[in-house]
Design a protein around this motif. Sequence first.
Motif, PDB file in Angstrom:
ATOM      1  N   LYS A 157      23.092  -2.935  -8.468  1.00 16.62           N
ATOM      2  CA  LYS A 157      22.438  -3.428  -7.308  1.00 16.62           C
ATOM      3  C   LYS A 157      23.317  -3.449  -5.983  1.00 16.62           C
ATOM      4  CE  LYS A 157      18.899  -6.332  -9.473  1.00 16.62           C
ATOM      5  NZ  LYS A 157      18.288  -7.694  -9.427  1.00 16.62           N
TER       6      LYS A 157
ATOM      7  N   ASN B 150       9.800  -7.172   5.234  1.00 14.53           N
ATOM      8  CA  ASN B 150      10.052  -7.374   3.875  1.00 14.53           C
ATOM      9  C   ASN B 150      10.371  -6.269   3.081  1.00 14.53           C
ATOM     10  OD1 ASN B 150       7.538  -6.620   2.769  1.00 14.53           O
ATOM     11  ND2 ASN B 150       6.703  -8.476   3.445  1.00 14.53           N
TER      12      ASN B 150
ATOM     13  N   ARG C 173       9.063  -4.969   0.427  1.00 19.33           N
ATOM     14  CA  ARG C 173       7.674  -4.045   0.220  1.00 19.33           C
ATOM     15  C   ARG C 173       7.613  -3.181   1.342  1.00 19.33           C
ATOM     16  NH1 ARG C 173       5.545  -4.664  -4.692  1.00 19.33           N
ATOM     17  NH2 ARG C 173       5.793  -6.403  -5.838  1.00 19.33           N
TER      18      ARG C 173
ATOM     19  N   PHE D 277      17.580  -6.375   0.525  1.00 15.75           N
ATOM     20  CA  PHE D 277      16.220  -6.516  -0.282  1.00 15.75           C
ATOM     21  C   PHE D 277      15.679  -5.384  -0.889  1.00 15.75           C
ATOM     22  CE2 PHE D 277      16.020  -8.742   3.921  1.00 15.75           C
ATOM     23  CZ  PHE D 277      16.366 -10.274   3.434  1.00 15.75           C
TER      24      PHE D 277
ATOM     25  N   ASP E 277      17.768  -5.206  -4.075  1.00 16.06           N
ATOM     26  CA  ASP E 277      17.421  -6.201  -5.219  1.00 16.06           C
ATOM     27  C   ASP E 277      15.873  -6.236  -5.860  1.00 16.06           C
ATOM     28  OD1 ASP E 277      18.711  -8.497  -5.895  1.00 16.06           O
ATOM     29  OD2 ASP E 277      18.110  -9.833  -3.996  1.00 16.06           O
ATOM     30  N   GLN E 278      15.064  -5.476  -5.162  1.00 18.73           N
ATOM     31  CA  GLN E 278      13.565  -5.491  -5.652  1.00 18.73           C
ATOM     32  C   GLN E 278      13.229  -4.019  -6.192  1.00 18.73           C
ATOM     33  OE1 GLN E 278      10.505  -7.136  -3.392  1.00 18.73           O
ATOM     34  NE2 GLN E 278      11.939  -8.674  -2.413  1.00 18.73           N
TER      35      GLN E 278
END
Length: 438
Positions: free
Chosen positions: A19, A67, A69, A107, A110-111
């Motif tokens: 990560k 964000n 996404r 971000f 992380d995702q």
Amino acid sequence: MLRRKAMSQLLFWKEHHAKRAMLVDGARQVGKTHLVREFGRANYQHVVELNFIDNEDARDAVNAAHNARDLFLAISAYADDELVKGETLVFLDEIQQCKEVATKIKFLVDQFDDYDFVLSGSLLGVELKSVRSVPVGYLDSITMYPLDFEEYCWANGVPSNVFAEVHEAIEEKREINDAVHRRLTALFHEYLIVGGMPAAVANFVNEHNVQSLRVYQQNIISRYREDISQYTESIRQSRIVRRIYDLIPSELNQQNKRFKVTSVGSGARYVRYQEEFLWLVDAGVALPVYNVDEPRYPLMLAERSNLFKLFLSDIGLLTCMCGMDVVRDLINDRTDINYGSLYENVVAQELKAHGFDLYYFKNNMIGELDFVVEHPRGTVMPIEVKSGKTYTRHSALNKALATENYGMKRGIVLAESNVKTVGQVDYLPVYAVSALNR
């Protein structure tokens, strides 16, 4: 393809990053983009590359993302290859044009941890200062430099075991094999002309044409000057930074090689032009070597930031800026020329690339030590650089070693010699600076 040491760092990151994205930093033209592309092609089924200079629409889409996404959607919309989980490297290049991506990357990792993310760009030391928050804990980094001397030798077909002989000879305090010594000495003299900028090295290795080489080097110098105009904050600052950059060769040609701030303008003082000097350092095109009050560990506590020598980050660019006469003298191996500034520049460049912070020491009682560097075990190592035949004369080094308060056990003289040891002094061939590592 030029073999680069930074590749092993990328491979280590791939196996252990957990990560974390990777940021590949360094001055313009040092080979960052080429390295990441080679790494991607060799280790992933798919490589998605977005260049934020070439693709302004992608840059705007990434900047508009709110964000993770949105950000991944923007990347996928402009991807030039498939995004397959576990098999894809996402390479975001020239991020100085899209600075917020360095903040938003946490971000993504992380995702979307099924993908690997590498960021790269030039002038990041300058441009990322304005970023709100670089994500500590989510971003590893590598700083790339021009090819060091060992990498230059690899480009010329020298096998790795040749440098194993150099390391062993230094460790055993014996002469390096004569054939190896003569080969590396010849390549080092060539390296003083060519330097380590990848495009220049590749051209010279293929053509051995000095005129063609100089075209590549002059183009890089011109690009650096354009960057100064584009990325400095004002016309005034641009003018001063360019003046400092253009003064480096002549300042190094002075007897003590220390940069005199008054050369920038009548009555100039460092406190007034500090930001302009630091711009060149942060951009990766200049290397400062700071004076210390005492050569004692830790050196940073004795640093005098207003007294410094300023070297170029690449010896080939310095030789190019010095003019064709210097190149001809080097080719002819003239022994009556003082190459001190060139030798010191290449040593500074090698030490920096190998992880050393750069300092020098000078006072009226001792004299001047060209470099003092910290040994990992908490001691200081003095290094003298000699370009002539009188390399055994080094009164400042002798005095420093004899000063008990400094705690120096041994000193190094880098010169046109083979390996030998006399008392506390190790004489090493100047190319052996490539064997010193932090």
